[in-house]
Design a protein around this motif. Structure first.
Motif, PDB file in Angstrom:
ATOM      1  N   PRO A 119       9.376   9.834   5.329  1.00 11.74           N
ATOM      2  CA  PRO A 119       8.640  11.079   5.286  1.00 11.74           C
ATOM      3  C   PRO A 119       7.549  10.581   3.823  1.00 11.74           C
ATOM      4  CG  PRO A 119      10.960  12.233   4.742  1.00 11.74           C
ATOM      5  CD  PRO A 119      11.219  10.658   4.395  1.00 11.74           C
ATOM      6  N   LEU A 120       6.332  11.125   4.456  1.00  7.71           N
ATOM      7  CA  LEU A 120       4.902  10.952   3.691  1.00  7.71           C
ATOM      8  C   LEU A 120       5.244  11.636   2.345  1.00  7.71           C
ATOM      9  CD1 LEU A 120       2.110  10.896   6.560  1.00  7.71           C
ATOM     10  CD2 LEU A 120       3.400   9.072   4.832  1.00  7.71           C
ATOM     11  N   TYR A 121       4.747  11.416   1.163  1.00  4.39           N
ATOM     12  CA  TYR A 121       5.152  12.788  -0.063  1.00  4.39           C
ATOM     13  C   TYR A 121       4.185  13.392  -0.879  1.00  4.39           C
ATOM     14  CZ  TYR A 121       9.667  10.082   0.424  1.00  4.39           C
ATOM     15  OH  TYR A 121      11.055   9.685   0.161  1.00  4.39           O
ATOM     16  N   ARG A 122       4.175  14.062  -1.453  1.00  2.72           N
ATOM     17  CA  ARG A 122       3.216  14.515  -2.084  1.00  2.72           C
ATOM     18  C   ARG A 122       3.805  14.671  -3.928  1.00  2.72           C
ATOM     19  NH1 ARG A 122      -0.162  17.683   0.897  1.00  2.72           N
ATOM     20  NH2 ARG A 122       0.019  18.067   2.615  1.00  2.72           N
ATOM     21  N   SER A 155       0.424  11.009   2.396  1.00  2.00           N
ATOM     22  CA  SER A 155       0.745  12.216   2.815  1.00  2.00           C
ATOM     23  C   SER A 155      -0.735  13.577   2.938  1.00  2.00           C
ATOM     24  CB  SER A 155       1.788  13.217   2.161  1.00  2.00           C
ATOM     25  OG  SER A 155       2.280  13.141   1.137  1.00  2.00           O
ATOM     26  N   SER A 169      -3.162  15.261   5.727  1.00  2.47           N
ATOM     27  CA  SER A 169      -3.122  16.904   5.263  1.00  2.47           C
ATOM     28  C   SER A 169      -4.345  16.891   4.899  1.00  2.47           C
ATOM     29  CB  SER A 169      -2.192  17.124   4.510  1.00  2.47           C
ATOM     30  OG  SER A 169      -2.047  17.154   3.097  1.00  2.47           O
ATOM     31  N   GLU A 174       1.176   7.856  10.147  1.00  6.10           N
ATOM     32  CA  GLU A 174       1.853   9.037  10.141  1.00  6.10           C
ATOM     33  C   GLU A 174       2.456   9.354  12.076  1.00  6.10           C
ATOM     34  OE1 GLU A 174      -0.159  14.170  10.209  1.00  6.10           O
ATOM     35  OE2 GLU A 174      -1.403  12.083  10.191  1.00  6.10           O
ATOM     36  N   CYS A 177       6.098   7.887  11.625  1.00  2.53           N
ATOM     37  CA  CYS A 177       6.509   9.239  10.757  1.00  2.53           C
ATOM     38  C   CYS A 177       6.568  10.018  11.761  1.00  2.53           C
ATOM     39  CB  CYS A 177       6.343   8.841   9.549  1.00  2.53           C
ATOM     40  SG  CYS A 177       5.739   7.955   8.674  1.00  2.53           S
TER      41      CYS A 177
END
Length: 445
Positions: free
Chosen positions: A10-13, A70, A74, A95, A98
């Motif tokens: 998944p998309l990370y921060r 990510s 967002s 996105e 994913c």
């Protein structure tokens, strides 16, 4: 490989991190004891090493960009004007893929959980159908993962083709998760390790391994010593606790005994105080009688003292007269001693003058004697040299006589041998002449 892993996750921060430079910081020098662990070089010299580091730097740079997707997803309204429509469209597609993959994985896990819970309650046919459906869904995951990989590569390609957008995205450091930050930290650690490995020569690597082995041995020895010391400390602490408990028990007993002693001492103190008062009264009466007796003795001693003083004064006068007489005699003796010492001193000075003159004469005689000794030694050396020369001349004359005798003998022998040879030659010549005369006579006949 890193891009493949990120494409499937998944998309990370994650917050950003400063990348390690290609050159070590010379201001932070290690200690002399860790010198074998520090490479002697500070820069990469070979092209292969530089290419390896550039590939790893590029991979870390791409990972940093991917972990910020990510944030872009967002905050589309904030970054859409800076990134452009193509990048935003590719990010939305990525996105969506994913989300689809995550949804499929969630449904698959839910079905597997249901199958495990209802494994005994349902029929085998239904379970077989469910398992077949799960296998079909699992087989649909690899293509979807491949699409996510392709989408990730497409987004990276667009970002790398737009350096301004990539720089802007890299500056958004507030949008990474802890997992992404941990991955980037691990990659930076890997880069540092690889950079140090490329700077290290084989000889330095061997020295480093030997140094680490020595440190390991020393650490194991120190650990053994620490373990033994800890065991000894534990045993000593146990013994100490036991001794403390014993001492506490003894202290408690001593306190009880002291309490009893205090009680007994109060009673005994009261009794002794009463007895002391009685004894004090008796001693006071006895002391008054002794004081009267002592006063009488004091009067007698004072009268005796006065009589002794008078006697001592008379003896003192006699001794003073005797002392004066002795002092006058001593003074006379001192004067006589002084006159005799003056005479002795004059006599001593006369003898000292005679001694100096004799000493001067002795020095002159010693000097003359030394000259005579030197002359005698020189004469004796000359005599020895002359005797040696005479002996050598005699020996040389003897050798010359022997040599002349030998030469004469050899010369006489040579003359005799030469005379004999000449006679032999003459005899042979006569014989030949005779033979030649006989031959001629036969030819004439």
């Amino acid at each position: 490989m890193a891009l493949d892993i990120l494409a499937m996750a998944p998309l990370y921060r994650v917050p950003t991190i400063n990348r390690i430079g290609l050159q070590t910081d010379p201001s932070k020098r290690p200690a002399d004891s860790l010198k074998p662990l520090v490479p002697s070089k500070t820069k990469l010299t070979t092209i292969e090493a530089k290419r390896i580091m550039s590939v790893l730097d590029e991979a870390i740079y791409k990972v940093e960009l991917v972990t910020l997707l990510s944030y872009v997803a967002s905050n589309r309204g904030d970054v859409e004007g800076m990134l452009g429509e193509d990048i935003m469209r590719a990010v939305r597609e990525h996105e969506d893929l994913c989300q689809v993959l995550l949804e499929n994985i969630r449904c698959l896990k839910e079905k597997e959980r249901q199958v495990q819970e209802q494994d005994e309650a349902k029929e085998e046919g239904w379970l077989r159908d469910c398992r077949l459906l799960i296998e079909l869904q699992k087989s649909s995951l690899p293509p979807l993962r491949q699409q996510i990989k392709d989408s990730t590569k497409n987004v990276l390609r667009l970002l790398l083709s737009n350096p301004q957008a990539a720089s802007f995205l890299q500056m958004q450091t507030q949008g990474r998760s802890a997992e992404a930050q941990s991955l980037i930290d691990s990659l930076n650690e890997l880069r540092g390790f690889l950079f140090e490995k490329l700077l290290t020569s084989p000889m330095e690597a061997r020295d480093k391994a030997q140094f680490i082995q020595d440190i390991g041995k020393q650490n194991s020895m120190n650990q053994q010593i620490i373990d033994t010391l800890e065991n000894e400390l534990a045993e000593r602490m146990k013994d100490r606790h036991a001794e403390v408990e014993k001492e506490n028990f003894v202290i408690q007993e001593l306190k009880n005994h002291l309490h009893q002693v205090l009680r007994f001492s109060e009673n005994s103190l009261l009794r002794t105080k009463q007895e002391a008062e009685k004894q004090q009264k008796a001693d006071f009466r006895a002391s008054q009688a002794r004081v009267a007796k002592i006063q009488q003795e004091l009067l007698q001693l004072q009268s005796r003292f006065f009589s002794l003083v008078m006697e001592n004064r008379e003896a003192e006068q006699a001794l003073r007269k005797k002392k004066y007489k002795v002092e006058t005699e001593i003074e006379n003796w001192i004067q006589k001693y002084d006159t005799e010492m003056d005479e002795k001193q004059e006599e001593f000075e006369d003898l000292e003058a005679v001694h100096r003159e004799e000493k001067i004469m002795l020095e002159e005689l010693k000097r003359k004697h030394q000259v005579l000794v030197e002359e005698f030694a020189q004469i004796r050396e000359e005599r020895e040299i002359n005797s040696k020369k005479r002996i050598e001349a005699e020996q040389e004359m003897l050798h010359m006589v022997r040599a002349a005798t030998l030469i004469q003998a050899m010369w006489k022998g040579y003359l005799v041998r030469s005379l004999l040879r000449s006679r032999k030659k003459r005899g042979k010549g006569k014989a030949k002449d005779k033979e030649k005369g006989k031959g001629k006579g036969k030819g004439k006949k």
